[in-house]
Write a protein that holds these residues in place. Sequence first.
Motif, short mmCIF file in Angstrom:
data_model
loop_
_atom_site.label_atom_id
_atom_site.label_comp_id
_atom_site.label_asym_id
_atom_site.label_seq_id
_atom_site.Cartn_x
_atom_site.Cartn_y
_atom_site.Cartn_z
N LEU A 181 -2.85 -1.63 -20.85
CA LEU A 181 -1.67 -2.43 -20.52
C LEU A 181 -1.40 -2.22 -18.98
CD1 LEU A 181 0.57 -1.21 -23.45
CD2 LEU A 181 -0.48 -3.38 -22.85
N ASN A 182 -1.87 -1.35 -18.12
CA ASN A 182 -1.33 -1.20 -16.77
C ASN A 182 -2.62 -2.13 -15.93
OD1 ASN A 182 -0.93 0.00 -14.21
ND2 ASN A 182 -1.48 1.91 -14.40
N VAL A 183 -3.77 -1.94 -16.34
CA VAL A 183 -4.74 -2.52 -15.32
C VAL A 183 -4.76 -4.07 -15.53
CG1 VAL A 183 -6.84 -2.57 -17.11
CG2 VAL A 183 -7.23 -2.11 -14.65
N THR A 184 -4.32 -4.39 -16.58
CA THR A 184 -4.12 -6.07 -16.93
C THR A 184 -2.79 -6.58 -16.12
OG1 THR A 184 -3.06 -5.84 -18.93
CG2 THR A 184 -5.51 -6.07 -18.87
N THR A 185 -1.80 -5.73 -15.63
CA THR A 185 -0.71 -6.24 -14.90
C THR A 185 -1.09 -6.79 -13.55
OG1 THR A 185 -0.27 -4.31 -13.79
CG2 THR A 185 0.68 -4.67 -16.13
N PRO A 186 -0.25 -7.79 -13.10
CA PRO A 186 -0.54 -8.18 -11.81
C PRO A 186 -0.59 -7.25 -10.65
CG PRO A 186 1.29 -9.44 -12.81
CD PRO A 186 1.12 -8.23 -13.53
N ALA A 187 -0.06 -6.07 -10.89
CA ALA A 187 -0.01 -4.89 -9.61
C ALA A 187 -0.16 -3.38 -10.41
CB ALA A 187 1.22 -4.84 -8.79
N PRO A 188 -1.35 -3.11 -10.95
CA PRO A 188 -1.60 -2.04 -11.61
C PRO A 188 -1.27 -0.80 -10.80
CG PRO A 188 -3.64 -3.27 -11.58
CD PRO A 188 -2.68 -3.79 -10.67
N SER A 189 -0.52 0.09 -11.27
CA SER A 189 0.09 1.08 -10.47
C SER A 189 -0.22 2.75 -11.09
CB SER A 189 1.55 1.14 -10.66
OG SER A 189 2.02 -0.21 -10.19
#
Length: 191
Positions: free
Chosen positions: A78-86
């Motif tokens: 869910l994090n790595v597939t966002t526009p800005a992984p955080s």
Amino acid sequence: MVSSRPTIDVAVIMQRVSNTGAAKHWQPWRWQLADVVLNEDSFGTKPRLLLDSDSEVRWLHPGFKVQLFPSDAEGFYLNVTTPAPSWFVLWTMEDEPGHAEEPIPIPLEVSLSYHDAGHWMDGQDTVEQVPAPESVVQWLKAFTDEHYVAEPKRRKRPESMRSLADRFGSPASVSTGKKRGGGDGSGGGHG
């Protein structure tokens, strides 16, 4: 025991910055997450002051391990597939000064999992995020490519095909015959 889980050592940088606008009337400054950086041996093991100026104060907090668990592959996905992984950082303020003349923020945990961040926020803890560098994003992506398995989408049964139940959960039936009143078919009742 040596861990075989993918692990990365990081340090957290917290900063105190001047408030602007209406917030400045109540408190002239606030603490916030500045960055998460790869840990270096030269950082040592204890928090240390990096910068102290009229407009900003920065503290380095070394020694955090971020581990990737196959059981939380969905949270990483869910994090790595966002526009800005955080990076997600859970932190709290010292109750009493321990490292400086006044209390400073103390990071407690660092994660790359949306699930971890969500659990921390559900507990009403202070959680902030900063973008992860591309090298970390690629490391995380390689992990999720190997461990994340999307759950198959289940076809939802149309409402018209669901079995009927009364308010107590017992099976109910539908009748086309009209029954009113006492059940004798006379349609009587109130007179």
